[in-house]
Design a protein around this motif. Structure first.
Motif, short mmCIF file in Angstrom:
data_model
loop_
_atom_site.label_atom_id
_atom_site.label_comp_id
_atom_site.label_asym_id
_atom_site.label_seq_id
_atom_site.Cartn_x
_atom_site.Cartn_y
_atom_site.Cartn_z
N ASP A 48 0.85 -1.18 0.00
CA ASP A 48 0.00 0.00 0.00
C ASP A 48 0.89 1.24 0.00
OD1 ASP A 48 -2.37 -1.43 0.03
OD2 ASP A 48 -2.44 -1.52 2.22
N TYR A 49 0.84 1.99 -1.08
CA TYR A 49 1.62 3.22 -1.21
C TYR A 49 0.77 4.38 -0.71
CZ TYR A 49 5.10 0.80 -4.04
OH TYR A 49 6.09 -0.03 -4.47
N LEU A 50 1.35 5.15 0.23
CA LEU A 50 0.65 6.29 0.80
C LEU A 50 0.88 7.51 -0.07
CD1 LEU A 50 1.71 5.74 4.52
CD2 LEU A 50 -0.42 5.05 3.43
N GLY A 51 -0.17 8.21 -0.41
CA GLY A 51 -0.06 9.39 -1.25
C GLY A 51 0.44 10.59 -0.47
N VAL A 52 1.46 11.27 -1.00
CA VAL A 52 1.98 12.47 -0.36
C VAL A 52 1.61 13.72 -1.15
CG1 VAL A 52 3.88 11.31 0.83
CG2 VAL A 52 4.24 12.18 -1.48
N GLY A 53 1.04 13.55 -2.33
CA GLY A 53 0.59 14.69 -3.12
C GLY A 53 1.68 15.72 -3.32
N SER A 54 1.35 16.98 -3.06
CA SER A 54 2.31 18.07 -3.27
C SER A 54 3.29 18.21 -2.11
CB SER A 54 1.56 19.38 -3.47
OG SER A 54 0.81 19.68 -2.31
N LEU A 55 3.17 17.40 -1.07
CA LEU A 55 4.10 17.46 0.06
C LEU A 55 5.42 16.77 -0.25
CD1 LEU A 55 1.69 16.77 3.05
CD2 LEU A 55 2.50 18.97 2.19
N GLY A 56 5.48 16.02 -1.32
CA GLY A 56 6.70 15.32 -1.69
C GLY A 56 7.23 15.80 -3.02
N THR A 57 8.55 15.93 -3.13
CA THR A 57 9.17 16.29 -4.41
C THR A 57 10.37 15.38 -4.65
OG1 THR A 57 10.54 17.97 -3.37
CG2 THR A 57 8.47 18.72 -4.32
N LEU A 58 10.69 15.23 -5.91
CA LEU A 58 11.80 14.41 -6.33
C LEU A 58 12.76 15.28 -7.11
CD1 LEU A 58 12.99 11.52 -6.65
CD2 LEU A 58 11.63 11.32 -8.73
N GLY A 59 14.06 15.19 -6.80
CA GLY A 59 15.06 15.98 -7.50
C GLY A 59 15.32 15.43 -8.90
N ASP A 60 16.21 16.09 -9.62
CA ASP A 60 16.55 15.68 -10.97
C ASP A 60 17.25 14.32 -10.96
OD1 ASP A 60 15.55 18.06 -11.90
OD2 ASP A 60 17.51 19.05 -11.97
N ILE A 61 16.90 13.50 -11.92
CA ILE A 61 17.57 12.22 -12.11
C ILE A 61 18.26 12.31 -13.47
CG2 ILE A 61 17.29 9.73 -12.44
CD1 ILE A 61 14.87 9.89 -10.59
N THR A 62 19.59 12.23 -13.44
CA THR A 62 20.34 12.38 -14.68
C THR A 62 21.03 11.07 -15.05
OG1 THR A 62 22.29 13.14 -13.48
CG2 THR A 62 20.77 14.83 -14.26
N GLU A 63 21.18 10.89 -16.35
CA GLU A 63 21.91 9.76 -16.88
C GLU A 63 22.79 10.27 -18.01
OE1 GLU A 63 19.24 6.74 -18.19
OE2 GLU A 63 19.02 5.93 -16.19
N GLY A 64 23.88 9.60 -18.23
CA GLY A 64 24.76 10.01 -19.31
C GLY A 64 25.62 8.85 -19.77
N THR A 65 26.52 9.16 -20.66
CA THR A 65 27.40 8.12 -21.18
C THR A 65 28.65 7.96 -20.33
OG1 THR A 65 28.41 9.73 -22.66
CG2 THR A 65 26.59 8.41 -23.54
N ASP A 66 28.93 8.91 -19.44
CA ASP A 66 30.09 8.81 -18.56
C ASP A 66 29.79 7.84 -17.42
OD1 ASP A 66 31.30 10.75 -20.09
OD2 ASP A 66 30.68 12.38 -18.76
N VAL A 67 30.83 7.17 -16.95
CA VAL A 67 30.67 6.29 -15.80
C VAL A 67 30.88 7.13 -14.54
CG1 VAL A 67 31.52 4.23 -14.62
CG2 VAL A 67 31.51 4.32 -17.11
N LYS A 68 29.77 7.57 -13.95
CA LYS A 68 29.83 8.36 -12.73
C LYS A 68 28.56 8.14 -11.93
CE LYS A 68 28.06 12.62 -14.73
NZ LYS A 68 28.24 14.05 -14.83
#
Length: 183
Positions: A48-68
């Protein structure tokens, strides 16, 4: 390297009226908490996933060709100040976190894909008189490649992990030997 969306998700985006949402499996000291970016309770895969609505935010998720090791952040705001001590005691550094990207339509999830897997790093907690905001840094597992191993090139360290190995038996003596170079 960039990922492609699963075929089912692409079909849902083209043919159905769906909304994107984020699901997070966050491990705390008291157990795993399941939250999602919507409102109310959402059941998926027996949780059961609890809804957080606008109280939760997620930062940027980046991907690239570099190994980091690129990380992200999860922020929960609007926490009652009376619960600050419980929140601080429940955060477990190094605990696993899984972030899912899903499409939500007709009151249910239509398709889902894993977006990010990492571990909890240092929390940031700005405190105001009215509410508390907790931001958790989520680090990619590749961050461990940047950490020192704390292993030594000594016979004792080698024998701790491999008791029958004598490969480092004479390494300590090398520091005391005076070698003279004769051309």
């Amino acid at each position: 390297m960039p990922r492609t969306l699963p075929t089912l998700m692409l079909d849902d985006l083209i043919t159905n009226a769906v909304q994107p949402c984020i699901l997070v499996d966050l491990t705390l000291t008291t157990g795993v908490i399941y939250i999602w970016s919507g409102i109310g309770t959402l059941t998926y895969s027996g949780h059961d996933y609890l809804g957080v609505g606008s109280l939760g935010t997620l930062g940027d998720i980046t991907e690239g060709t570099d190994v980091k090791a690129d990380g992200t952040t999860i922020t929960l705001s609007g926490i009652d100040p009376a619960l600050l001590n419980d929140c601080l005691n429940d955060i477990q550094l190094g605990a696993p976190v899984t972030i899912w990207f899903a499409l939500f339509g007709d009151g249910a999830l239509t398709s889902i894909t894993k977006l990010c897997v990492g571990t909890v790093d240092k929390p940031t907690i700005p405190i105001s008189p009215d509410a508390i905001t907790i931001t958790l840094a989520i680090e990619n597992r590749m961050i461990n490649l940047q950490r020192a191993s704390n292993r030594r090139y000594t016979s004792g360290d080698q024998n701790y992990y491999y008791p029958d190995d004598s490969g480092f038996l004479h390494v300590e003596e090398l520091g005391d030997i005076a070698l003279v170079w004769v051309p």
